[in-house]
Design an enzyme around this catalytic site. Structure first.
Site, PDB file in Angstrom:
ATOM      1  N   ASP A 190       0.807  -1.213   0.000  1.00 53.41           N
ATOM      2  CA  ASP A 190       0.000   0.000   0.000  1.00 53.41           C
ATOM      3  C   ASP A 190       0.851   1.279   0.000  1.00 53.41           C
ATOM      4  O   ASP A 190       0.629   2.168   0.810  1.00 53.41           O
ATOM      5  CB  ASP A 190      -0.916  -0.045   1.246  1.00 53.41           C
ATOM      6  CG  ASP A 190      -1.891   1.107   1.319  1.00 53.41           C
ATOM      7  OD1 ASP A 190      -2.404   1.525   0.277  1.00 53.41           O
ATOM      8  OD2 ASP A 190      -2.133   1.599   2.447  1.00 53.41           O
ATOM      9  N   GLU A 441       3.513  -8.040   7.308  1.00 56.38           N
ATOM     10  CA  GLU A 441       2.260  -8.677   6.942  1.00 56.38           C
ATOM     11  C   GLU A 441       2.406  -9.796   5.910  1.00 56.38           C
ATOM     12  O   GLU A 441       1.745  -9.769   4.857  1.00 56.38           O
ATOM     13  CB  GLU A 441       1.250  -7.627   6.474  1.00 56.38           C
ATOM     14  CG  GLU A 441       0.960  -6.599   7.546  1.00 56.38           C
ATOM     15  CD  GLU A 441      -0.242  -5.719   7.251  1.00 56.38           C
ATOM     16  OE1 GLU A 441      -0.672  -5.678   6.092  1.00 56.38           O
ATOM     17  OE2 GLU A 441      -0.759  -5.105   8.201  1.00 56.38           O
ATOM     18  N   ASN A 495      -0.356  -5.361  13.569  1.00 53.08           N
ATOM     19  CA  ASN A 495      -0.999  -4.323  12.765  1.00 53.08           C
ATOM     20  C   ASN A 495      -2.498  -4.593  12.871  1.00 53.08           C
ATOM     21  O   ASN A 495      -2.979  -5.594  12.330  1.00 53.08           O
ATOM     22  CB  ASN A 495      -0.556  -4.411  11.303  1.00 53.08           C
ATOM     23  CG  ASN A 495       0.937  -4.136  11.120  1.00 53.08           C
ATOM     24  OD1 ASN A 495       1.616  -3.756  12.060  1.00 53.08           O
ATOM     25  ND2 ASN A 495       1.432  -4.317   9.908  1.00 53.08           N
ATOM     26  N   TYR A 497      -6.660  -3.141  12.895  1.00 52.43           N
ATOM     27  CA  TYR A 497      -7.570  -2.077  12.457  1.00 52.43           C
ATOM     28  C   TYR A 497      -9.012  -2.348  12.896  1.00 52.43           C
ATOM     29  O   TYR A 497      -9.939  -2.085  12.136  1.00 52.43           O
ATOM     30  CB  TYR A 497      -7.463  -1.901  10.936  1.00 52.43           C
ATOM     31  CG  TYR A 497      -6.118  -1.326  10.523  1.00 52.43           C
ATOM     32  CD1 TYR A 497      -5.913   0.050  10.519  1.00 52.43           C
ATOM     33  CD2 TYR A 497      -5.056  -2.151  10.175  1.00 52.43           C
ATOM     34  CE1 TYR A 497      -4.679   0.592  10.162  1.00 52.43           C
ATOM     35  CE2 TYR A 497      -3.821  -1.622   9.819  1.00 52.43           C
ATOM     36  CZ  TYR A 497      -3.642  -0.248   9.816  1.00 52.43           C
ATOM     37  OH  TYR A 497      -2.432   0.292   9.469  1.00 52.43           O
ATOM     38  N   TYR A 501     -11.073  -1.236   9.182  1.00 53.78           N
ATOM     39  CA  TYR A 501     -11.365  -2.233   8.140  1.00 53.78           C
ATOM     40  C   TYR A 501     -12.348  -3.273   8.650  1.00 53.78           C
ATOM     41  O   TYR A 501     -13.055  -3.921   7.893  1.00 53.78           O
ATOM     42  CB  TYR A 501     -10.078  -2.934   7.692  1.00 53.78           C
ATOM     43  CG  TYR A 501      -9.123  -2.011   6.974  1.00 53.78           C
ATOM     44  CD1 TYR A 501      -9.493  -1.391   5.784  1.00 53.78           C
ATOM     45  CD2 TYR A 501      -7.860  -1.756   7.482  1.00 53.78           C
ATOM     46  CE1 TYR A 501      -8.627  -0.536   5.128  1.00 53.78           C
ATOM     47  CE2 TYR A 501      -6.985  -0.907   6.830  1.00 53.78           C
ATOM     48  CZ  TYR A 501      -7.377  -0.304   5.652  1.00 53.78           C
ATOM     49  OH  TYR A 501      -6.515   0.541   5.001  1.00 53.78           O
ATOM     50  N   GLU A 535       0.929  -1.008  13.991  1.00 49.14           N
ATOM     51  CA  GLU A 535      -0.020  -0.267  13.157  1.00 49.14           C
ATOM     52  C   GLU A 535      -1.387  -0.304  13.813  1.00 49.14           C
ATOM     53  O   GLU A 535      -1.832  -1.361  14.282  1.00 49.14           O
ATOM     54  CB  GLU A 535      -0.150  -0.866  11.748  1.00 49.14           C
ATOM     55  CG  GLU A 535       1.020  -0.588  10.851  1.00 49.14           C
ATOM     56  CD  GLU A 535       0.819  -1.083   9.418  1.00 49.14           C
ATOM     57  OE1 GLU A 535      -0.345  -1.140   8.956  1.00 49.14           O
ATOM     58  OE2 GLU A 535       1.821  -1.405   8.778  1.00 49.14           O
ATOM     59  N   TRP A 580      -0.360   4.204  12.824  1.00 46.59           N
ATOM     60  CA  TRP A 580      -0.191   4.252  11.372  1.00 46.59           C
ATOM     61  C   TRP A 580      -0.939   5.449  10.843  1.00 46.59           C
ATOM     62  O   TRP A 580      -2.141   5.516  11.050  1.00 46.59           O
ATOM     63  CB  TRP A 580      -0.737   2.970  10.726  1.00 46.59           C
ATOM     64  CG  TRP A 580      -0.375   2.865   9.278  1.00 46.59           C
ATOM     65  CD1 TRP A 580      -1.201   3.059   8.215  1.00 46.59           C
ATOM     66  CD2 TRP A 580       0.907   2.538   8.745  1.00 46.59           C
ATOM     67  NE1 TRP A 580      -0.506   2.877   7.043  1.00 46.59           N
ATOM     68  CE2 TRP A 580       0.792   2.555   7.339  1.00 46.59           C
ATOM     69  CE3 TRP A 580       2.153   2.249   9.309  1.00 46.59           C
ATOM     70  CZ2 TRP A 580       1.869   2.291   6.494  1.00 46.59           C
ATOM     71  CZ3 TRP A 580       3.204   1.990   8.473  1.00 46.59           C
ATOM     72  CH2 TRP A 580       3.045   2.003   7.072  1.00 46.59           C
TER      73      TRP A 580
HETATM   74  C1  GCB Z   1      -1.398  -2.239   6.610  1.00 44.27           C
HETATM   75  C2  GCB Z   1      -0.111  -2.140   5.885  1.00 44.27           C
HETATM   76  C3  GCB Z   1       0.224  -0.726   5.492  1.00 44.27           C
HETATM   77  C4  GCB Z   1      -1.025  -0.014   5.002  1.00 44.27           C
HETATM   78  C5  GCB Z   1      -2.030   0.026   6.131  1.00 44.27           C
HETATM   79  C6  GCB Z   1      -3.341   0.699   5.740  1.00 44.27           C
HETATM   80  O1  GCB Z   1      -1.698  -3.179   7.273  1.00 44.27           O
HETATM   81  O2  GCB Z   1       0.962  -2.704   6.590  1.00 44.27           O
HETATM   82  O3  GCB Z   1       1.223  -0.740   4.517  1.00 44.27           O
HETATM   83  O4  GCB Z   1      -0.776   1.262   4.513  1.00 44.27           O
HETATM   84  O5  GCB Z   1      -2.328  -1.282   6.526  1.00 44.27           O
HETATM   85  O6  GCB Z   1      -3.495   1.888   5.931  1.00 44.27           O
HETATM   86  O7  GCB Z   1      -4.203   0.021   5.199  1.00 44.27           O
END
Ligand code: GCB
Length: 628
Positions: A190, A441, A495, A497, A501, A535, A580
């Site tokens: 990404d 990842e 990492n 979210y 997500y 993250e 992040w």
């Molecule tokens: C992740 C990745 C990172 C992305 C981030 C995102 O897990 O490691 O490279 O930029 O999520 O913002 O989706």
């Protein structure tokens, strides 16, 4: 160690190489510094530039001079200078050319063209002769031009670079040809696939007998420090190491290529309170100095005990960011102004650490981190080891791609090991580097990942005399139930979210419970090591406010961050939070990205967004030994 590109094998991009002349030399990873015995000339400036649209550069002999009169800055990514989209998205070979005057006074020295980074691979020609090819876009290499140099004259330097992605490149992705005939890269990661001569190029002259490498390891005993050192030179003359303190006063001196230097009552390198000794290395011939090189070195130990990180025996808690090297116009190009600004912002906000996601950064960044006392998790460019063009979505889907079962894996591993070796050789003496991150990842859902991980982790342990902790950043698919590789890590990096997500929007009210359930499941496995959140975060479009909140608004981000704060504060094993991302950054275009990833706490122009004030308030209050 340097590797030669194997053209076209196992899906690697075809970089056509003239194999007639290749000078194999051991690569010194020492940062180029002038001294009484060495010379360094920066070759930055406007170089000739040309994109090889039809792949005819080799057959047309561009190594002897590239066509046209186009000029662009070096160092920089080439992508964002132009108004033509085909150039920004170009995939293939790109060529640079310049003239380099080599002084006649250097006749008795070795002369190298030192590239701090050429992304992702390339070949260097001097006066029409092929000198070296190099794979990997984020680590330095040197082309020794002794045999072809024209002394006291201008020398023609031509560089063929290539930015294609494949299953064997680090980072990984694919390169495809559209129906129109144009090529494009599709990253499994990404961030925008910036390319070019992205870091400084230097003309370096070293004596015939020279210092190739220097390695230190530290031990503490009461107020005293012991520095075990090793020096590699290309000859047999005796060597010395002198140590000076920050005021320039002589501290001590040692002789011999390996030994222990005792520093009584040492001033240690501490978090945000750095102290750097100057180590001056010399090769002597009687009273004459054959070579001289110096390095600033912070003395510290770093280890893990139970679920704590100990710096000089005292607990530390990581506060900071996953970052990128990314800025307007120069892309991933070396940008000292932005480096300076980033450190000032990190100090302002109360951070003490960052991860070099997702590749080794410019050497000057580690030097600055040494100087400013920041803790760095140093990452190899092993990103995209999960076959997905929207990895950030698939990362929570439970999808497995059996990435490590592909026939391309042996070639990928060879590249991975070579880059790991160069990374450790380059960065091993930095006090700031406290850990190696060996993947970001990867797909760890199948057993086929295990032998690959075993080899990479073992190599890192073998190469690093400081035996720094090793880790990798795990996506949600690497869950306590499914991850086959977490046991290799000396500490776990997550990492996560939840609330973005996964369980985003109005469902965020269920995110905390799911988040805690996962952590409890890890602890139920009996894992006893520090956990770091490498993250977490959500996109926020600068200037977007809404009450009640919606995703992308600043209000939503603050609600999200409060969940993470509650969770972080209630688990003793969590010893680090790296949000992040530090700043908004460029990615490929797409429906999930609004001209880039907007999870920055700062804008791409390095101004604070609303969440920056939230972090400043939290991090300034958290002591360095939080939960210690
Ligand atoms: C992740 C990745 C990172 C992305 C981030 C995102 O897990 O490691 O490279 O930029 O999520 O913002 O989706």
């Amino acid at each position: 160690m340097k590797i030669r590109q194997q053209p076209g094998r196992n899906g690697s991009p075809r970089l056509k190489i003239n194999r007639r002349r290749v000078v194999a030399m051991k690569q010194s990873m020492l940062y180029p510094r002038g001294s009484a015995a060495r010379r360094v000339v920066d070759l930055g400036g406007m170089w000739k530039f040309c994109l090889d649209w039809d792949g005819k550069g080799d057959t047309e002999g561009w190594k002897d001079g590239i066509p046209g009169n186009e000029k662009i800055p070096v160092p920089a990514s080439f992508n964002d200078f132009y108004t033509d989209k085909d150039i920004r998205e170009f995939a293939g070979d790109f060529w640079y050319e310049t003239e380099v005057f080599v002084p006649g006074e250097w006749k008795d020295m070795h002369v190298d063209l030192r590239f701090a980074a050429l992304t992702h691979r390339g070949t260097v020609y001097a006066n029409g002769q092929e000198i070296i090819s190099h794979e990997g876009g984020f680590l330095p290499f040197s082309a020794r031009i002794d045999d072809v140099v024209r002394w006291n004259e201008k020398n023609l330097v031509v560089v063929k670079g290539n930015n294609e992605l494949s299953f064997t490149s680090l980072p990984a992705g694919i390169t495809q040809t559209l129906k129109s005939g144009k090529k494009m890269v599709r990253p499994f990661f990404d961030f925008f696939n910036y390319a070019g001569i992205q870091r400084p190029v230097k003309l370096v002259a070293v004596p015939k007998e020279y210092i190739e490498d220097f390695t230190v390891n530290h031990r503490l005993d009461g107020a005293d420090a012991y520095v075990d050192y090793q020096m590699e030179t290309t000859g047999e003359h005796p060597v010395t190491v002198e140590v000076f303190d920050e005021s320039g006063s002589f501290v001590t001196k040692a002789e011999g290529k390996a030994g222990t230097i005792t520093i009584p009552n040492a001033r240690l390198w501490e978090v945000r309170d750095a102290y750097l000794y100057r180590f001056v290395l010399k090769i002597m011939d009687g009273d004459a100095v054959l070579d001289e090189y110096e390095e600033e070195i912070g003395i510290r130990t770093f280890e893990i005990k139970g679920n704590s990180f100990l710096l000089n025996g005292h607990p530390v808690y990581l506060k900071g960011f996953g970052k990128h090297e990314d800025s307007d116009i120069v892309g991933r190009g070396y940008n000292p102004g932005v480096i300076k600004r980033d450190f000032e912002l990190m100090k302002w906000i109360g951070a003490n650490s960052f991860r070099t996601s997702h590749y080794p950064y410019s050497e000057e960044i580690y030097q600055m981190a040494d100087r400013e006392g920041f803790l760095v998790i140093d990452e190899v460019p092993a990103v995209g080891f999960f076959e997905s063009l929207v990895n950030f979505v698939d990362a929570v889907s439970g999808k497995s791609t059996n990435f490590f079962e592909r026939e391309t894996v042996p070639e990928l591993k060879k590249n991975h090991l070579a880059m790991l070796e160069d990374l450790i050789r380059r960065d091993k003496n930095h006090a700031c580097v406290i850990a190696w991150s060996l993947f970001n990842e990867p797909d760890t859902m199948s057993e086929s990942a295990v032998p690959y991980f075993a080899d990479i982790f073992a190599k890192a342990r073998e190469l690093d005399v400081q035996k720094r902790p090793r880790t990798f950043a795990m996506e949600l698919n690497s869950s306590p139930e499914k991850c086959t590789c977490y046991q290799f890590s000396d500490f776990l990096c997550f990492n996560r979210y939840y609330g973005w997500y996964l369980l985003g929007g109005y469902e965020m009210q269920d995110a905390e419970e799911a988040f805690r359930a996962e952590l409890d499941a890890w602890l139920a496995k009996g894992v006893d090591c520090p956990f770091v959140f490498t993250e977490y975060g959500c996109d926020n479009l600068q200037g977007e406010y809404k009450l009640p909140s919606v995703q992308w608004s600043a209000e939503y981000e603050l609600e999200y961050l409060k969940i993470y704060e509650r969770v972080f504060d209630s688990y003793d094993c969590i010893k680090g939070e790296q949000v992040w991302n530090f700043a908004d950054f460029q990615t490929v275009e797409g429906i999930m990205r609004v001209n880039g990833n907007k999870k920055g706490i700062f804008t791409r122009q390095r101004q604070p967004k609303t969440a920056a004030y939230y972090f400043k308030n939290r991090w300034e209050k958290l002591p360095v030994d939080y939960k210690g």
